[in-house]
Design a protein around this motif. Structure first.
Motif, mmCIF file in Angstrom:
data_model
loop_
_atom_site.group_PDB
_atom_site.id
_atom_site.type_symbol
_atom_site.label_atom_id
_atom_site.label_comp_id
_atom_site.label_asym_id
_atom_site.label_seq_id
_atom_site.Cartn_x
_atom_site.Cartn_y
_atom_site.Cartn_z
ATOM 1 N N HIS A 20 0.833 -1.206 0.000
ATOM 2 C CA HIS A 20 0.000 0.000 0.000
ATOM 3 C C HIS A 20 0.867 1.255 0.000
ATOM 4 C CE1 HIS A 20 -3.423 2.584 0.758
ATOM 5 N NE2 HIS A 20 -2.809 3.095 1.820
ATOM 6 N N MET A 21 1.915 1.262 0.833
ATOM 7 C CA MET A 21 2.817 2.411 0.881
ATOM 8 C C MET A 21 3.542 2.581 -0.446
ATOM 9 S SD MET A 21 2.345 3.878 3.707
ATOM 10 C CE MET A 21 3.723 5.023 3.650
ATOM 11 N N ARG A 22 3.883 1.469 -1.088
ATOM 12 C CA ARG A 22 4.548 1.558 -2.396
ATOM 13 C C ARG A 22 3.624 2.201 -3.420
ATOM 14 N NH1 ARG A 22 4.870 -0.413 -7.214
ATOM 15 N NH2 ARG A 22 3.033 -1.711 -6.882
ATOM 16 N N GLN A 23 2.328 1.827 -3.389
ATOM 17 C CA GLN A 23 1.378 2.415 -4.315
ATOM 18 C C GLN A 23 1.187 3.912 -4.052
ATOM 19 O OE1 GLN A 23 -2.173 0.072 -3.928
ATOM 20 N NE2 GLN A 23 -1.312 -1.702 -4.988
ATOM 21 N N VAL A 24 1.165 4.301 -2.768
ATOM 22 C CA VAL A 24 1.044 5.718 -2.420
ATOM 23 C C VAL A 24 2.229 6.492 -2.980
ATOM 24 C CG1 VAL A 24 1.130 7.376 -0.511
ATOM 25 C CG2 VAL A 24 -0.386 5.387 -0.387
ATOM 26 N N GLU A 25 3.442 5.928 -2.843
ATOM 27 C CA GLU A 25 4.632 6.606 -3.342
ATOM 28 C C GLU A 25 4.618 6.717 -4.855
ATOM 29 O OE1 GLU A 25 8.325 5.273 -1.910
ATOM 30 O OE2 GLU A 25 7.895 5.743 0.182
ATOM 31 N N VAL A 26 4.089 5.694 -5.526
ATOM 32 C CA VAL A 26 4.003 5.753 -6.985
ATOM 33 C C VAL A 26 3.084 6.883 -7.410
ATOM 34 C CG1 VAL A 26 3.135 4.539 -9.017
ATOM 35 C CG2 VAL A 26 4.582 3.334 -7.380
ATOM 36 N N LEU A 27 1.963 7.048 -6.678
ATOM 37 C CA LEU A 27 0.988 8.078 -7.028
ATOM 38 C C LEU A 27 1.453 9.473 -6.632
ATOM 39 C CD1 LEU A 27 -2.297 6.252 -5.972
ATOM 40 C CD2 LEU A 27 -1.492 6.662 -8.295
ATOM 41 N N ALA A 28 2.124 9.600 -5.471
ATOM 42 C CA ALA A 28 2.441 10.920 -4.924
ATOM 43 C C ALA A 28 3.930 11.235 -4.926
ATOM 44 C CB ALA A 28 1.901 11.029 -3.499
ATOM 45 N N GLY A 29 4.766 10.325 -5.370
ATOM 46 C CA GLY A 29 6.211 10.532 -5.332
ATOM 47 C C GLY A 29 6.745 11.107 -6.626
ATOM 48 N N GLN A 30 7.813 11.887 -6.507
ATOM 49 C CA GLN A 30 8.503 12.435 -7.671
ATOM 50 C C GLN A 30 10.000 12.224 -7.493
ATOM 51 O OE1 GLN A 30 7.434 16.560 -7.994
ATOM 52 N NE2 GLN A 30 5.407 16.134 -8.816
ATOM 53 N N GLU A 31 10.674 12.016 -8.612
ATOM 54 C CA GLU A 31 12.129 11.924 -8.582
ATOM 55 C C GLU A 31 12.720 13.128 -9.283
ATOM 56 O OE1 GLU A 31 13.956 8.323 -9.847
ATOM 57 O OE2 GLU A 31 12.752 7.047 -8.518
ATOM 58 N N GLY A 32 13.879 13.538 -8.825
ATOM 59 C CA GLY A 32 14.547 14.686 -9.420
ATOM 60 C C GLY A 32 16.046 14.507 -9.426
ATOM 61 N N VAL A 33 16.715 15.480 -10.014
ATOM 62 C CA VAL A 33 18.168 15.428 -10.167
ATOM 63 C C VAL A 33 18.832 16.292 -9.104
ATOM 64 C CG1 VAL A 33 20.102 16.040 -11.691
ATOM 65 C CG2 VAL A 33 18.046 14.971 -12.637
#
Length: 202
Positions: free
Chosen positions: A35-48
Motif C-alpha cells: 500500500h505504501m509503495r502504491q502511495v509513493e508511486v501516485l504521490a512521489g517524484q524523482e529529481g536530479v
C-alpha cells in the motif's frame, strides 16, 4: 420465528465484524508495504541533484571559471497582482515579475524557508535551484575558456545524483519526505599551466 431472525441478524453482524477486523489486520500487516509503495508511486517524484562542476584554475590557483549556486523565486499559474503583498512581506522589498516569471533571482536561506512554507499552502509560487558558470575573463577570451572547458569536460563535469520526494494534494513537495537515491559526484578542479594575466593577453 422472531428468535430465528435475531440469530440471523447477529450472525450477519458477527461475520461483518470479523471481515472488517480481518481486512484491517491485513492492511496493517502484509499489505502495508504494498500500500505504501502504491502511495509513493501516485504521490512521489524523482529529481536530479546536480553535481558541482569542477573549477578551472590558473597556475597560481586563481579561479578562471567556477560554479555559483542560488535559489530563484518564480510565479506559477494562479498568480495575480493581489499575491504580491504576501511575498513582499517576506522579502521586505517591492517585487516585479520579469518575462520569465521570475520574482526574485537570489534568495537568502531564511527567505527560501519562509517562502517554501507559503508555497506549501497552495500559494502560486515555486522555488527553483539554479547554478551558473562564472567566467573571470573579458568577452574576447571567453571563447578560449570555452575551448578549455570542452577539452577537460570529462574531469570537470562530475556525475549528477538523484532524489525522491513526496508531494501533497497541492503538488507541493513535502521536505521531510526527501530521500537521496544516488549521491552526486562533484567534478574535479583543473589547474592550467598559464596565469590569468597571460590568458588575458594570449
Amino acid at each position: 420465528m422472531l428468535n430465528f431472525r435475531r440469530i440471523l441478524l447477529w450472525s450477519l453482524l458477527c461475520i461483518w465484524a470479523l471481515v472488517a477486523l480481518g481486512r484491517a489486520a491485513y492492511l496493517a500487516g502484509p499489505a502495508r508495504a504494498e500500500h505504501m509503495r502504491q502511495v509513493e508511486v501516485l504521490a512521489g517524484q524523482e529529481g536530479v541533484v546536480p553535481a558541482e562542476r569542477g573549477r578551472l584554475l590558473d597556475r597560481n590557483r586563481v579561479p578562471i571559471a567556477w560554479d555559483e549556486a542560488r535559489f530563484e523565486l518564480l510565479a506559477t499559474d494562479g498568480w495575480d497582482s493581489g499575491c504580491a503583498a504576501s511575498v513582499e512581506a517576506i522579502l521586505k522589498r517591492p517585487i516585479e515579475i520579469d518575462d520569465s516569471r521570475v520574482i526574485a533571482h537570489q534568495l537568502h536561506p531564511d527567505e527560501a524557508t519562509a517562502l517554501e512554507e507559503l508555497a506549501r499552502t497552495g500559494f502560486p509560487i515555486k522555488i527553483r535551484y539554479r547554478r551558473e558558470r562564472i567566467v573571470a575573463v573579458s568577452g574576447a577570451k571567453r571563447d578560449f575558456v570555452a575551448q578549455l572547458e570542452a577539452k577537460y569536460e570529462e574531469r570537470l563535469r562530475g556525475k549528477d545524483g538523484r532524489y525522491r520526494i513526496l508531494v501533497d494534494r497541492n503538488q507541493q513537495e513535502i521536505p521531510e519526505s526527501w530521500q537521496l537515491l544516488v549521491q552526486p559526484e562533484n567534478g574535479q578542479d583543473v589547474v592550467l599551466d598559464i596565469s590569468l594575466e597571460e590568458l588575458e593577453t594570449k
